[in-house]
Design a protein around this motif. Sequence first.
Motif, PDB file in Angstrom:
ATOM      1  N   GLN A   1       0.812  -1.213   0.000  1.00  0.00           N
ATOM      2  CA  GLN A   1       0.000   0.000   0.000  1.00  0.00           C
ATOM      3  C   GLN A   1       0.845   1.263   0.000  1.00  0.00           C
ATOM      4  O   GLN A   1       1.889   1.314   0.644  1.00  0.00           O
ATOM      5  N   ASN A   2       0.355   2.288  -0.693  1.00  0.00           N
ATOM      6  CA  ASN A   2       1.046   3.569  -0.654  1.00  0.00           C
ATOM      7  C   ASN A   2       0.188   4.661  -0.027  1.00  0.00           C
ATOM      8  O   ASN A   2       0.669   5.738   0.271  1.00  0.00           O
ATOM      9  N   ASN A   3      -1.110   4.370   0.154  1.00  0.00           N
ATOM     10  CA  ASN A   3      -1.997   5.346   0.786  1.00  0.00           C
ATOM     11  C   ASN A   3      -2.021   5.081   2.294  1.00  0.00           C
ATOM     12  O   ASN A   3      -2.220   3.945   2.724  1.00  0.00           O
ATOM     13  N   VAL A   4      -1.802   6.143   3.081  1.00  0.00           N
ATOM     14  CA  VAL A   4      -1.704   5.950   4.533  1.00  0.00           C
ATOM     15  C   VAL A   4      -2.989   5.356   5.092  1.00  0.00           C
ATOM     16  O   VAL A   4      -2.968   4.460   5.938  1.00  0.00           O
ATOM     17  N   LYS A   5      -4.160   5.853   4.583  1.00  0.00           N
ATOM     18  CA  LYS A   5      -5.416   5.390   5.139  1.00  0.00           C
ATOM     19  C   LYS A   5      -5.671   3.924   4.819  1.00  0.00           C
ATOM     20  O   LYS A   5      -6.144   3.166   5.665  1.00  0.00           O
ATOM     21  N   ARG A   6      -5.345   3.514   3.580  1.00  0.00           N
ATOM     22  CA  ARG A   6      -5.516   2.101   3.220  1.00  0.00           C
ATOM     23  C   ARG A   6      -4.591   1.233   4.065  1.00  0.00           C
ATOM     24  O   ARG A   6      -4.972   0.154   4.523  1.00  0.00           O
ATOM     25  N   LEU A   7      -3.362   1.727   4.252  1.00  0.00           N
ATOM     26  CA  LEU A   7      -2.407   0.965   5.037  1.00  0.00           C
ATOM     27  C   LEU A   7      -2.920   0.772   6.460  1.00  0.00           C
ATOM     28  O   LEU A   7      -2.871  -0.330   7.010  1.00  0.00           O
ATOM     29  N   LEU A   8      -3.459   1.870   7.039  1.00  0.00           N
ATOM     30  CA  LEU A   8      -3.952   1.745   8.405  1.00  0.00           C
ATOM     31  C   LEU A   8      -5.202   0.864   8.464  1.00  0.00           C
ATOM     32  O   LEU A   8      -5.471   0.242   9.488  1.00  0.00           O
ATOM     33  N   ALA A   9      -5.971   0.797   7.354  1.00  0.00           N
ATOM     34  CA  ALA A   9      -7.122  -0.110   7.315  1.00  0.00           C
ATOM     35  C   ALA A   9      -6.642  -1.549   7.443  1.00  0.00           C
ATOM     36  O   ALA A   9      -7.159  -2.319   8.260  1.00  0.00           O
ATOM     37  N   TYR A  10      -5.625  -1.922   6.629  1.00  0.00           N
ATOM     38  CA  TYR A  10      -5.113  -3.290   6.726  1.00  0.00           C
ATOM     39  C   TYR A  10      -4.489  -3.529   8.087  1.00  0.00           C
ATOM     40  O   TYR A  10      -4.612  -4.612   8.669  1.00  0.00           O
ATOM     41  N   SER A  11      -3.795  -2.489   8.598  1.00  0.00           N
ATOM     42  CA  SER A  11      -3.187  -2.649   9.912  1.00  0.00           C
ATOM     43  C   SER A  11      -4.256  -2.893  10.971  1.00  0.00           C
ATOM     44  O   SER A  11      -4.079  -3.720  11.866  1.00  0.00           O
ATOM     45  N   SER A  12      -5.417  -2.205  10.845  1.00  0.00           N
ATOM     46  CA  SER A  12      -6.456  -2.420  11.864  1.00  0.00           C
ATOM     47  C   SER A  12      -7.058  -3.813  11.733  1.00  0.00           C
ATOM     48  O   SER A  12      -7.424  -4.423  12.744  1.00  0.00           O
ATOM     49  N   ILE A  13      -7.141  -4.331  10.476  1.00  0.00           N
ATOM     50  CA  ILE A  13      -7.625  -5.711  10.330  1.00  0.00           C
ATOM     51  C   ILE A  13      -6.697  -6.664  11.078  1.00  0.00           C
ATOM     52  O   ILE A  13      -7.117  -7.541  11.835  1.00  0.00           O
ATOM     53  N   GLY A  14      -5.373  -6.458  10.892  1.00  0.00           N
ATOM     54  CA  GLY A  14      -4.395  -7.299  11.566  1.00  0.00           C
ATOM     55  C   GLY A  14      -4.510  -7.198  13.081  1.00  0.00           C
ATOM     56  O   GLY A  14      -4.524  -8.209  13.788  1.00  0.00           O
ATOM     57  N   HIS A  15      -4.646  -5.958  13.577  1.00  0.00           N
ATOM     58  CA  HIS A  15      -4.718  -5.781  15.024  1.00  0.00           C
ATOM     59  C   HIS A  15      -5.959  -6.432  15.603  1.00  0.00           C
ATOM     60  O   HIS A  15      -5.918  -6.985  16.700  1.00  0.00           O
ATOM     61  N   MET A  16      -7.092  -6.371  14.862  1.00  0.00           N
ATOM     62  CA  MET A  16      -8.300  -7.023  15.370  1.00  0.00           C
ATOM     63  C   MET A  16      -8.084  -8.535  15.448  1.00  0.00           C
ATOM     64  O   MET A  16      -8.618  -9.204  16.332  1.00  0.00           O
ATOM     65  N   GLY A  17      -7.283  -9.075  14.511  1.00  0.00           N
ATOM     66  CA  GLY A  17      -6.928 -10.495  14.594  1.00  0.00           C
ATOM     67  C   GLY A  17      -6.215 -10.803  15.896  1.00  0.00           C
ATOM     68  O   GLY A  17      -6.541 -11.777  16.582  1.00  0.00           O
ATOM     69  N   PHE A  18      -5.249  -9.944  16.282  1.00  0.00           N
ATOM     70  CA  PHE A  18      -4.538 -10.158  17.549  1.00  0.00           C
ATOM     71  C   PHE A  18      -5.495 -10.067  18.729  1.00  0.00           C
ATOM     72  O   PHE A  18      -5.423 -10.854  19.668  1.00  0.00           O
ATOM     73  N   VAL A  19      -6.395  -9.059  18.678  1.00  0.00           N
ATOM     74  CA  VAL A  19      -7.331  -8.870  19.786  1.00  0.00           C
ATOM     75  C   VAL A  19      -8.181 -10.122  19.983  1.00  0.00           C
ATOM     76  O   VAL A  19      -8.414 -10.569  21.106  1.00  0.00           O
ATOM     77  N   LEU A  20      -8.616 -10.725  18.838  1.00  0.00           N
ATOM     78  CA  LEU A  20      -9.525 -11.866  18.951  1.00  0.00           C
ATOM     79  C   LEU A  20      -8.845 -13.098  19.541  1.00  0.00           C
ATOM     80  O   LEU A  20      -9.530 -14.017  19.982  1.00  0.00           O
TER      81      LEU A  20
END
Lengths: 200, 476
Positions: B290-309
């Motif tokens: 990703q080169n867009n900060v917002k898209r990158l943070l979207a994928y990052s939040s998907i990953g973090h929710m995986g850790f939370v679960l």
Amino acid sequence: MLITNLFFYIFSIITIASACMVIAGKNPVHSVLFLILCFFNAAGIFLILGAEFLALILIIVYVGAVAVLFLFVVMMLDVDFTRLRAGFLAYLPIGGLIGFIMFIELVLVLGTWNLDLNLPLSNGLTSDISNTRALGNIIYTEYIYFFQLSGLILLVAMIGAIVLTINHKQTAKRQNIFNQVTRDPKESVKNVNVKPGQGI
Amino acid sequence: MTGLFYLPALPELFIALGAMVLLMVGVFKKEKSYETVSFLSVLLLTSVLVIINLEYIPLGYAFNSSFLSDDFSNYTKSLILLSSIGIIIISSGYLKTIGIMKFEYPVLILLSVIGMMVMVSSNDIISLYLGLELQSLPLYVLASMRRESKKSTEAGLKYFVLGALSSCMLLYGLSLIYGFSGSILYSDIASFLSENNSNQGILFGLAFLTAGLAFKISVVPFHMWAPDVYEGSPTTITAFLASAPKVAAVALFTKIMVNCFPSLIDQWQLMIIFISIASMLLGSFAAIGQNNVKRLLAYSSIGHMGFVLIGLATGTISGVTGLLIYLTIYVFMVIGTFACILSLKVNGTNIESISDLSGLSKVNPMIAFVLSMFLFSLAGIPPLAGFFAKFYIFLSAIESGLYALAIIGVLASVIGAFYYLRIIKIIYFDENINVFEPITKRMKLIIYITAIPVILFFIRPSLITDIAEKAALSLF
């Protein structure tokens, strides 16, 4: 009893037939009109069951508001339904297969549910108060929390519709009542002596 | 417990009345209505936050047991309130830049916050559903608020359609659960399940319920909407979407699984383990390109929710404690990162692509340092808070014998570290090409407030972990 049964079958047959016509109709306006017919007959079935509140709500809300809105949308938008249906046959095998699998799954799941026919009747039907009153008795007392939450959701819907559509045009000319009332005949009416054949 | 005892729900009532009053204030105050309403709503949320944490409000049931406030709900409510206060404060500068200074913006955030608070304190499935709808409906509007932008409209529409679909699935699941158990109360459903353990109808409903909730927290395989919606929405709303609603939905997810389906743990544990592994891996791999900060943070939040679960998958007290600690640190990191991104402006517009950050360290070393601390923390590098968040989660997974989950989690965070470190490399080692505008005091305030707990967490972890443990205990 016989008349009740007779009416039940009449209403049911018309409901199912008109529901089929909604899908089968070529003209979308006819489809919406059949939908309205379907709603009316469903309301009839509710009346037979003694649920007059649901019957009236169905007519007022669904026929009076939703279906009429549909009718407007269908008449205003020029949607080419024949083109939308063009790919129908191509997708039929895979769609039919998925639908069939879902159907089998539902049968497998719901088949294990033993319906208990000796369930007690709800209070609204056994006592002599009408079911509108029975609903009113619990909606504003026992279920006030859900009622108010639904109210908030509707408030959000209203705010959302206004925020997303309102358009304040700076160039639009608006009525100014103060200016209108304080107008003076001396300033706004002018006598002009027009010579014949010349104009102003 | 019975009757119309409403005192525990006082915070919600207070915000609801406040939102309606502020709506009136906004309509009648023509000039500067946005500034007034946003200031008053920050005041309102702060006072509710204080009231909740000083324990003036009695805990317990309200409204015929539909509502239950306990330590768990108070903890998550505080988190939701904190993040929404942060979002409203960082919004005004950005909204001025893009020209949507509408007073409805803070009011809609307030209404969404009520929905989230109803969600985390729900005690039956109707208040669960109503809370979820009240939370998401304002978000659809906020996502599409930038009417002249095609992307924002697209984001709103996509979010609305997919959100409606997920609500349908959720509602179908709930109706099956109600139909087979005969009750809407969590406790009644739990006691029904402890008697008849393998009820297929309820299992079917549980699967639909899980799918619906997974949609709301955007985890794999229900994550498709997240990158597009995050990219298209106004950036402050992206920050909001990534913080408060996730806290609310994860808390609700935990609450319903632990309170309502404790006897079906073998069934839902499998689903959550799958969701968690898939989200961690997708979050790490998909963000790389990703080169867009917002898209990158979207994928990052998907990953973090995986850790939370992972914390939920263990189904133990220590797992839920880890989950709450993770959520807390995640909220601080996300709001801090977004505040940094929002404060950087070039030629009057906010930056959106990662390459715009190049050489930031030479122009503004302080913000560059803080932003890289946030990114190090998101990657999970010690001694920052993000490391401890992952540490507690993995510890609870190992305690419960879920070794595979812990190992895949560690691998995923190693892969994920790559793209966070890439941004830091761009900030520190690339040539400076942009002239950044000076940063406002308000943004600096939020950036430093969020940075302090993230950087200094290791000094006294017990400040947060003790409260989180108390909250988790009240759930079991």
